[in-house]
Design an enzyme around this catalytic site. Structure first.
Site, mmCIF file in Angstrom:
data_model
loop_
_atom_site.group_PDB
_atom_site.id
_atom_site.type_symbol
_atom_site.label_atom_id
_atom_site.label_comp_id
_atom_site.label_asym_id
_atom_site.label_seq_id
_atom_site.Cartn_x
_atom_site.Cartn_y
_atom_site.Cartn_z
ATOM 1 C CG HIS A 163 79.209 3.569 59.091
ATOM 2 N ND1 HIS A 163 77.572 3.419 58.230
ATOM 3 C CD2 HIS A 163 78.369 3.341 60.329
ATOM 4 C CE1 HIS A 163 76.730 3.101 58.879
ATOM 5 N NE2 HIS A 163 77.300 2.757 60.466
HETATM 6 S S1 FES Z 1 79.170 5.204 55.315
HETATM 7 FE FE1 FES Z 1 77.758 4.029 55.801
HETATM 8 S S2 FES Z 1 75.648 5.695 55.627
HETATM 9 FE FE2 FES Z 1 77.305 6.481 54.765
#
Ligand code: FES
Length: 189
Positions: free
Chosen positions: A143
């Site tokens: 993410h």
């Molecule tokens: S940013 Fe979501 S798991 Fe690393």
């Protein structure tokens, strides 16, 4: 009659003693078994002599990926510069050993030893020698969370905390790290 009765009682008593002895031995084994299964994890010695400057070694420890980063002087300098972009530069919200309570989050500035698990949802991050800031750091492909070269998360990232620093010892003469424990971090994922 009485003598025969008394003799039978002795036999029974002997048999009962034998039974109780066997039963308590079995019970003892049953109680002891889980203790063996829960034996303390063994420290792991890792050779770090082959890791180049700004290079990374990865080792599995207690089922977790532990990264060992050999930081150059330039990379160390970036950790001491402006820290305003970091969410928690002093690692006050992160659980970590006392010895990591410094800008390097390590025992020795040149060596970072860290559990490579993103604190957002548990993905493994990648080390990049040059991020947008121009300095090296860790990037989470799941993410997009970004961390500096000490595993400190930048502001406004999905990851809420800096990455975990395990308990370890380091011998810079022998170029060895001894991993001791890697489970102090709060469980988020
Ligand atoms: S940013 Fe979501 S798991 Fe690393």
């Amino acid at each position: 009659m009485c003598e025969r009765f008394a003799k039978e009682t002795d036999d029974e008593r002997t048999e009962r003693r034998r039974f109780l002895k066997t039963a308590s031995a079995l019970l003892g084994a049953t109680v002891a078994a889980p203790m063996v299964a829960r034996a303390a994890p063994q420290p792991k010695v890792v050779d770090i002599s082959h890791i180049p400057l700004d290079g990374l070694g990865t080792v599995d420890f207690e089922g977790k990926p532990v990264v060992i980063l050999h930081r150059s002087k330039q990379t160390i300098a970036t950790l001491e510069r402006d820290q305003s972009g970091l969410a928690d530069p002093g690692s006050h919200s992160s659980q970590q050993p006392k010895f990591a309570d410094n800008p390097y989050r390590s025992k020795v500035p040149e060596w970072l030893v860290m559990v490579n698990i993103c604190t957002h949802a548990g993905c493994h991050t990648n080390y990049q020698q040059r991020m947008e800031s121009g300095a090296g750091g860790f990037f989470c492909p799941c993410h997009g969370s970004r961390f500096d070269a000490a595993g400190r998360v930048f502001r406004n990232q999905p990851a809420p905390w800096n990455m975990e620093i395990p308990e370890y010892a380091i011998d810079t003469q022998k170029k060895q790290v001894q991993l001791i424990h890697a489970d102090r971090v709060r469980r988020l994922y």
